[in-house]
Design a protein around this motif. Structure first.
Motif, short mmCIF file in Angstrom:
data_model
loop_
_atom_site.label_atom_id
_atom_site.label_comp_id
_atom_site.label_asym_id
_atom_site.label_seq_id
_atom_site.Cartn_x
_atom_site.Cartn_y
_atom_site.Cartn_z
N HIS A 1 -26.69 -78.33 -25.35
CA HIS A 1 -25.66 -79.03 -24.59
C HIS A 1 -25.22 -78.20 -23.38
O HIS A 1 -25.05 -78.73 -22.27
N SER A 2 -25.07 -76.90 -23.58
CA SER A 2 -24.67 -76.04 -22.47
C SER A 2 -25.76 -75.96 -21.41
O SER A 2 -25.47 -76.01 -20.20
N TYR A 3 -27.02 -75.83 -21.84
CA TYR A 3 -28.12 -75.80 -20.87
C TYR A 3 -28.12 -77.05 -20.01
O TYR A 3 -28.28 -77.00 -18.79
N LEU A 4 -27.97 -78.20 -20.65
CA LEU A 4 -27.99 -79.46 -19.91
C LEU A 4 -26.78 -79.55 -18.97
O LEU A 4 -26.90 -80.04 -17.83
N THR A 5 -25.64 -79.07 -19.42
CA THR A 5 -24.44 -79.08 -18.58
C THR A 5 -24.63 -78.20 -17.35
O THR A 5 -24.20 -78.54 -16.24
N GLU A 6 -25.33 -77.08 -17.53
CA GLU A 6 -25.56 -76.14 -16.44
C GLU A 6 -26.79 -76.47 -15.61
O GLU A 6 -27.09 -75.77 -14.63
N GLY A 7 -27.51 -77.50 -16.01
CA GLY A 7 -28.73 -77.85 -15.29
C GLY A 7 -29.87 -76.87 -15.52
O GLY A 7 -30.80 -76.79 -14.70
N MET A 8 -29.82 -76.15 -16.63
CA MET A 8 -30.88 -75.17 -16.93
C MET A 8 -32.01 -75.86 -17.70
O MET A 8 -32.05 -75.84 -18.93
N THR A 9 -32.90 -76.49 -16.98
CA THR A 9 -34.01 -77.22 -17.59
C THR A 9 -35.36 -76.67 -17.15
O THR A 9 -36.38 -77.34 -17.27
N GLY A 10 -35.36 -75.44 -16.64
CA GLY A 10 -36.63 -74.82 -16.23
C GLY A 10 -37.51 -74.52 -17.42
O GLY A 10 -37.11 -74.61 -18.59
N THR A 11 -38.74 -74.13 -17.13
CA THR A 11 -39.74 -73.87 -18.18
C THR A 11 -39.46 -72.55 -18.90
O THR A 11 -39.28 -71.51 -18.27
N ALA A 12 -39.44 -72.64 -20.22
CA ALA A 12 -39.20 -71.46 -21.06
C ALA A 12 -40.35 -71.30 -22.04
O ALA A 12 -40.97 -72.28 -22.46
N THR A 13 -40.62 -70.06 -22.41
CA THR A 13 -41.60 -69.77 -23.45
C THR A 13 -40.90 -69.03 -24.59
O THR A 13 -40.22 -68.02 -24.35
N PHE A 14 -41.05 -69.55 -25.79
CA PHE A 14 -40.55 -68.91 -27.00
C PHE A 14 -41.74 -68.49 -27.87
O PHE A 14 -42.73 -69.23 -27.97
N ALA B 1 -48.32 -58.43 -38.73
CA ALA B 1 -46.94 -58.37 -38.25
C ALA B 1 -46.90 -58.26 -36.74
O ALA B 1 -47.73 -57.58 -36.12
N GLY B 2 -45.90 -58.91 -36.16
CA GLY B 2 -45.69 -58.82 -34.72
C GLY B 2 -46.54 -59.75 -33.89
O GLY B 2 -46.30 -59.90 -32.69
N GLU B 3 -47.53 -60.37 -34.49
CA GLU B 3 -48.43 -61.25 -33.74
C GLU B 3 -47.84 -62.66 -33.68
O GLU B 3 -47.42 -63.19 -34.71
N PRO B 4 -47.83 -63.28 -32.50
CA PRO B 4 -47.32 -64.65 -32.44
C PRO B 4 -48.13 -65.60 -33.33
O PRO B 4 -49.36 -65.66 -33.21
N LEU B 5 -47.44 -66.30 -34.21
CA LEU B 5 -48.09 -67.40 -34.93
C LEU B 5 -48.17 -68.62 -34.04
O LEU B 5 -49.09 -69.44 -34.16
N LEU B 6 -47.20 -68.72 -33.13
CA LEU B 6 -47.08 -69.92 -32.31
C LEU B 6 -46.23 -69.56 -31.10
O LEU B 6 -45.27 -68.78 -31.20
N GLU B 7 -46.59 -70.13 -29.94
CA GLU B 7 -45.76 -70.02 -28.75
C GLU B 7 -45.52 -71.40 -28.16
O GLU B 7 -46.46 -72.20 -28.02
N VAL B 8 -44.27 -71.67 -27.84
CA VAL B 8 -43.86 -72.96 -27.27
C VAL B 8 -43.49 -72.73 -25.81
O VAL B 8 -42.69 -71.83 -25.51
N THR B 9 -44.05 -73.53 -24.90
CA THR B 9 -43.68 -73.51 -23.49
C THR B 9 -43.26 -74.92 -23.10
O THR B 9 -44.06 -75.86 -23.17
N ALA B 10 -41.99 -75.07 -22.74
CA ALA B 10 -41.42 -76.39 -22.48
C ALA B 10 -40.12 -76.23 -21.71
O ALA B 10 -39.60 -75.10 -21.58
N PRO B 11 -39.56 -77.32 -21.18
CA PRO B 11 -38.21 -77.23 -20.61
C PRO B 11 -37.25 -76.58 -21.62
O PRO B 11 -37.31 -76.89 -22.82
N LEU B 12 -36.40 -75.70 -21.13
CA LEU B 12 -35.57 -74.87 -22.01
C LEU B 12 -34.83 -75.66 -23.10
O LEU B 12 -34.85 -75.24 -24.26
N PRO B 13 -34.17 -76.79 -22.81
CA PRO B 13 -33.46 -77.49 -23.88
C PRO B 13 -34.40 -77.95 -25.00
O PRO B 13 -34.04 -77.89 -26.18
#
Length: 411
Positions: free
Chosen positions: A16-29, A102-114
């Motif tokens: 909700h805060s991201y959307l309020t602030e317009g923070m919809t850029g691409t993020a990687t988790f 250990a420490g190895e990514p099982l999965l990475e998500v790249t998408a708009p931050l929200p």
């Protein structure tokens, strides 16, 4: 209400805060396990396929918005910006069945931050539980040294959904069957079952119970022989099987006591009764440690039925997994908290023979003699190919297990 509301509240407050602030850029988790459980040399990647199913159907609906608003004590109109939110991003993941460290990514998500934020809890729930159970089940297969292992865990798992996952994961690592009828039908597994002690107790005596069971089931049967006195139960079972002309494919099951000693007694009695092809199945609190001990001692066991301890991964019931932001709008980010430092940037795992792994950046060249582990499995919110089958995941598991160093195979 959809799966979108199956999340921690703080995911919603942040979105909700991201959307309020317009923070919809691409993020990687990046989703990874910080450390292996004690006495473990590897993990089996699992849960990716259900995770992709979830991402593919994700859409925040009116009921979700109402639930979010109620939880936050606000009018639903304040959260209208979340309505219709769905996943449109990319997923790169280690395919199910591959071994990871250990420490190895099982999965990475790249998408708009929200979007990438909202899915954190659900993805962690799926991959953490299923990777833990798959890894425990894999160790049981290793301990059995080629003898069949079957899943008896449903009645003791943490809910029917967890029981279904346990049966599926057993199939992934090579279990020969499951007692879970629904899971067997859903995943093409072999359904297996015998009888309970209550069945034997319902009849005047063991012999009446065994004969009734054999009449009802004309195929091979497995008779539970330890309700009263195990040695006598084996003799009674042998008499019934011999009288009705059955032996090959049939078995007796031991579920309590000193299973090694009782298996030797049962084998001797069955052989003396002319039933060398009647097998011995053991159950009752087994996990990889108990199975390994029975195998190492030379106990004449033909099938191991594992239940509670494997289905809930009793000695390591959780993984210290994390889902961390590693890049936003092209800017690598990292966490510096004490003992929880994260590495910045989208990553790749480069594997050389013997699980000699190197974690590198996503776009750097593949080193000679290495293969990249993470594959792009979703783009623009859609799978890049058909779902990975259990058979494919099992083949990947067998291949990686064959290359596992001896030190990592130790129980």
């Amino acid at each position: 209400m959809s799966d979108a509301s199956v999340t921690d509240l703080y995911e919603v407050t942040m979105v909700h805060s991201y959307l309020t602030e317009g923070m919809t850029g691409t993020a990687t988790f990046s989703l990874f396990v910080r450390g292996l459980p004690a006495d473990r040399g590897f993990l089996v990647a699992a849960g990716t396929e259900p995770a992709l199913d979830y991402l593919g159907r994700l859409r925040v609906d009116e009921e979700d918005v109402a639930a979010f608003a109620a939880a936050m004590g606000r009018p639903a109109s304040d959260l209208r910006a979340l309505l219709g939110l769905q996943f449109t991003g990319e997923v790169r993941a280690v395919p199910e069945g591959r071994l990871v460290l250990a420490g190895e990514p099982l999965l990475e998500v790249t998408a708009p931050l929200p979007q990438a934020q909202l899915v954190e809890t659900y993805l962690l729930c799926l991959l953490s539980h299923q990777t833990a159970v798959a890894s425990k089940a894999a160790r049981s297969v290793m301990a059995a040294a080629g003898r069949p292992v079957i899943d008896f865990s449903l009645r003791r798992t943490h809910g029917p959904g967890a029981g279904e996952q346990a049966a599926r994961l057993g199939g992934l690592v090579g279990f020969a069957g499951t007692s879970n009828v629904a899971a067997a039908a859903a995943y093409g597994l072999r359904a297996v079952g015998t009888m309970a002690h209550s069945y034997v107790e319902a009849f005047p005596d063991e012999e009446s119970a065994f004969r009734a069971f054999a009449r009802a089931h004309p195929g091979p049967v497995t008779l539970l022989v330890d309700t009263y006195d195990t040695a006598n139960g084996v003799r009674t079972a042998a008499r019934v099987l011999r009288d009705i002309g059955r032996g090959p494919g049939c078995a007796v099951r031991l579920d309590s006591g000193d299973l090694g000693a009782l298996a030797r007694t049962a084998r001797r009695i069955l052989d003396e009764e002319g039933l060398p092809d009647t097998g011995i199945t053991v159950s009752g609190g087994l996990d990889e440690y108990a199975v390994e001990e029975l195998v190492r001692s030379g106990a004449p066991v033909d099938v191991f039925a594992v239940g509670t301890r494997v289905g809930v991964s009793a000695d390591a019931p959780y993984l210290d997994s994390a889902y961390k932001l590693v890049a936003y709008e092209g800017r690598p980010v990292m966490k510096l908290s004490l003992a929880k430092v994260t590495a910045p940037g989208a990553k790749q795992v480069f594997r050389r023979p013997g699980l000699d792994d190197v974690i590198g950046l996503r776009d750097e060249p593949v080193p000679p003699g290495a293969e990249p582990l993470l594959e792009t499995v979703m783009k623009d919110g859609r799978r890049t190919g058909p779902p990975r089958t259990l058979a494919e995941a099992h083949r990947a598991f067998v291949t990686d297990l064959a290359g596992l160093p001896a030190r990592a195979r130790r129980l």
